[in-house]
Write an enzyme that holds these catalytic residues in place. Sequence first.
Site, PDB file in Angstrom:
ATOM      1  N   CYS A 176       0.825  -1.217   0.000  1.00  0.00           N
ATOM      2  CA  CYS A 176       0.000   0.000   0.000  1.00  0.00           C
ATOM      3  C   CYS A 176       0.852   1.257   0.000  1.00  0.00           C
ATOM      4  CB  CYS A 176      -0.913  -0.028   1.225  1.00  0.00           C
ATOM      5  SG  CYS A 176      -1.865   1.461   1.455  1.00  0.00           S
ATOM      6  N   CYS A 207      -1.726   1.759  -3.000  1.00  0.00           N
ATOM      7  CA  CYS A 207      -2.661   2.855  -2.759  1.00  0.00           C
ATOM      8  C   CYS A 207      -2.052   4.254  -2.751  1.00  0.00           C
ATOM      9  CB  CYS A 207      -3.369   2.688  -1.414  1.00  0.00           C
ATOM     10  SG  CYS A 207      -3.531   1.027  -0.808  1.00  0.00           S
ATOM     11  N   LYS A 241      -0.368   5.452  -6.084  1.00  0.00           N
ATOM     12  CA  LYS A 241      -1.433   5.397  -7.080  1.00  0.00           C
ATOM     13  C   LYS A 241      -2.351   6.599  -6.964  1.00  0.00           C
ATOM     14  CE  LYS A 241      -5.155   3.626  -5.829  1.00  0.00           C
ATOM     15  NZ  LYS A 241      -5.796   2.335  -6.062  1.00  0.00           N
ATOM     16  N   TYR A 291      -8.402  -3.629 -11.541  1.00  0.00           N
ATOM     17  CA  TYR A 291      -8.449  -2.217 -11.169  1.00  0.00           C
ATOM     18  C   TYR A 291      -7.045  -1.623 -11.223  1.00  0.00           C
ATOM     19  CZ  TYR A 291      -6.777  -3.222  -6.412  1.00  0.00           C
ATOM     20  OH  TYR A 291      -6.035  -3.627  -5.343  1.00  0.00           O
ATOM     21  N   GLU A 307      -6.651   1.702 -13.308  1.00  0.00           N
ATOM     22  CA  GLU A 307      -6.217   2.901 -12.588  1.00  0.00           C
ATOM     23  C   GLU A 307      -4.915   3.433 -13.176  1.00  0.00           C
ATOM     24  OE1 GLU A 307      -8.145   2.262  -8.105  1.00  0.00           O
ATOM     25  OE2 GLU A 307      -6.111   1.579  -8.522  1.00  0.00           O
ATOM     26  N   HIS A 361     -26.821  20.793  -0.821  1.00  0.00           N
ATOM     27  CA  HIS A 361     -26.862  21.324  -2.181  1.00  0.00           C
ATOM     28  C   HIS A 361     -25.820  22.412  -2.338  1.00  0.00           C
ATOM     29  CE1 HIS A 361     -28.774  22.049  -6.024  1.00  0.00           C
ATOM     30  NE2 HIS A 361     -28.790  23.344  -5.758  1.00  0.00           N
ATOM     31  N   GLU A 364     -25.871  14.369  -3.036  1.00  0.00           N
ATOM     32  CA  GLU A 364     -27.282  14.587  -2.720  1.00  0.00           C
ATOM     33  C   GLU A 364     -28.200  13.773  -3.619  1.00  0.00           C
ATOM     34  OE1 GLU A 364     -27.332  19.001  -4.737  1.00  0.00           O
ATOM     35  OE2 GLU A 364     -29.185  18.333  -3.784  1.00  0.00           O
TER      36      GLU A 364
END
Lengths: 122, 650
Positions: free
Chosen positions: B211, B216, B219, B353, B357, B625, B630
């Site tokens: 990681c 992670c 990346k 992925y 990615e 908002h 939302e």
Amino acid sequence: MGWEEKVARGYSEFVQAAQQSRGRPVFALFCGDKDAQGRSWCPDCVTAEPVVRSELNSLPDGAVFIYCQVGDRAYWKDPSNEFRKNLKLTAVPTLLKYGTPQKLVEEECLNRELVHMLFTED
Amino acid sequence: MGSSVRKGKAVLPAEQAARPSREQPHRAATEDYHHEAQNANNGQAITASCKNQDTDLQFKIQAYIDKNTVMIFSNTACSLSAKVKELFKSMSVPFCSLELDQTEDGQKLQDVLYELTMETSVPIVFVQQKQIGNYDKTLKAHKEGKIQKLLETKRHDHVQDSYDYDLIVIGGGSGGLAASKEAAKYGKKVMVLDYVTPTPQGTRWGLGGTCVNVGCIPKKLMHQAALLGQAVQDSRKFGWQFEEKAVKHSWETMTEAVQNYIGSLNWGYRVSLKEKKVTYENAFGEFVGLHTIKATNNKGKEKFYTAEKFLIATGERPRYLGVPGDKEYCISSDDLFSLPYCPGKTLVVGASYVALECAGFLAGLGLDVTVMVRSILLRGFDQEMANKIGEHMEEHGVKFIKEFVPTKVERIEEGTPGKLKVIAQSTDGREIIEGEYNTVLLAVGRDACTRTIGLDKVGVKINERSGKIPVSDEEQTNVPYIYAIGDVLEGKLELTPVAIQAGRLLARRLYDGATLKCDYVNVPTTVFTPLEYGACGFSEETALEKFGEENIEIYHSYFWPLEWTVPSRDNNKCYAKIICNIQDNERVIGFHVLGPNAGEVTQGFSAAIKCGLTKAQLDNTIGIHPVCAEIFTTLSVTKRSGGNILQSGC
């Protein structure tokens, strides 16, 4: 061959000392200025210095140790001082290996094992 | 192609996840006095990794002896076996018995047992791992008070001093570090061994695992670099003025900054371990015998250490294709994030992925990127979302070569990066194509690091095909004193936070009397492709399969982030979908969002899902908002209705 100590007061002297040491491993301890009695305005620096000095014999051969006084308390507190801006220092005392992300800050400098690790790791 | 479990995979509820059944270790005397050891065969396709069946049976026997205070190897037809059990019952001492005539491989077990113990018949009794022997010897020992004495010694009293460490952790990644630091908190003597075998290209890195170093962290930083490139372009529409030529990207500047940050993390872990008094060695750990490992450093120096317990947290490494030129000329994610030169025109092989990615941010930085996929994208993920991700990448300049696999990689020109020729064949075998690229990045899966750490020497079972380690829901392997966490586990999500949580909870259970087990259900994930995808819970396919179409309601909508309106960026691409269980109050069992900051959006909703979020509660929540999230408070169109979900702007 051992190690060598250089002394610097203020940012430009520090830069000069570091440049002179190009090609060798450079370690630097940044402390608040000492008064006429030799006592720094920064209490942690007062405690840290002897701890760091006790480990200097574990520095790699050919290393340079720069002892740098950064300035008075007012200068240090200024968020735009050169040490903060250019070297990204966040506190004193800071002990670092120049040119690497390896450093010890504040109470970490008081830990002899950590100082030893900084001096001897690659 | 593709690893069996990956980030973001539809989370199966606990009962579906593959778990070996384990005989329950005998609990306190408040329960039944004794229990029959269940048949150890758990019906799964797990085969012993050691070739010698005898050794395998030996380990089985040893496990019974190790796990039980009193262990009786017995036979239902044997009267002496019955008598010895009565003896213990009369002492009010609980025991575990294994009836060899009713156990699979019972005859073979018995033969090995006789050899091990030099006894010639059952019953054979062990107390606190000490061999007492047959009925006569047991009776004699009882009369001499020896059995009582043994029972009074606590197990770790007589072995405590003989181990170097309480816990040795093999692997200094997300899981290993979390577990070791937690164990040290409870005053345990802990050692962490971390070692990075260099990649075929010679790349290595510091403490912290995948990681931090090659996963992670770099990346996400490079993904951010690509997003900033897009933001710079958008900024013109918001009034920022600058020459087009003024904006260029320097791979070297980015990589140096990323590596510098990683270096500070490596150092931070060193300091953290030291401060918490965890011993760390940069050495390759492997089991050599009972409770013993060998640690070899990069100079070949070997040291041996013993521990009461071990934790395997060795993670995975990228898989290679097994075609000529793959290791010599191709790179993997292990190499990409510290590549000292810009990769240039890149072919990314894979549909994981990792592949998408990486292809995504490389394209975002302005490079010419092609992705070669064998079949589907993001296997294991919701396929509707996977296809939208792929379409978005294609619309933004990433080329896809579908249903092809490389068969050979050759170097045409040396250099950094140099030039490579890739020959590929279609999956139906009919077509051969060639292409030239500066760099070929392989992202075809990851393999668990379990084959070379001596697991056969201590009898830890692995899945022979995948190399992964099956564990109980308490992360215990088939060998009672050896545990495992993280990517190396079979049937569990390969995610940093999962490994960290499992590691911490394990340490608490082992050393702080805790009972909480790691909850692997409804773990949220995010894929950081150019259009980010956040998910929690079931994919549509898995929900349909598990609950049936008539029992689930899917609400969905496209949405247009306000920030994209002014620069006229894609409308009707960002997408929100929730899957609800009609039979359970329309409980939200699947959450999917495709859009900017998908990870930030998903994290909050995953907590709500853990609390049992229903559609009604979502509808009762007033939105903020104007933000993307939302949309989830106003979903009204169901897939079932076939209603239009296209947006025309707010």
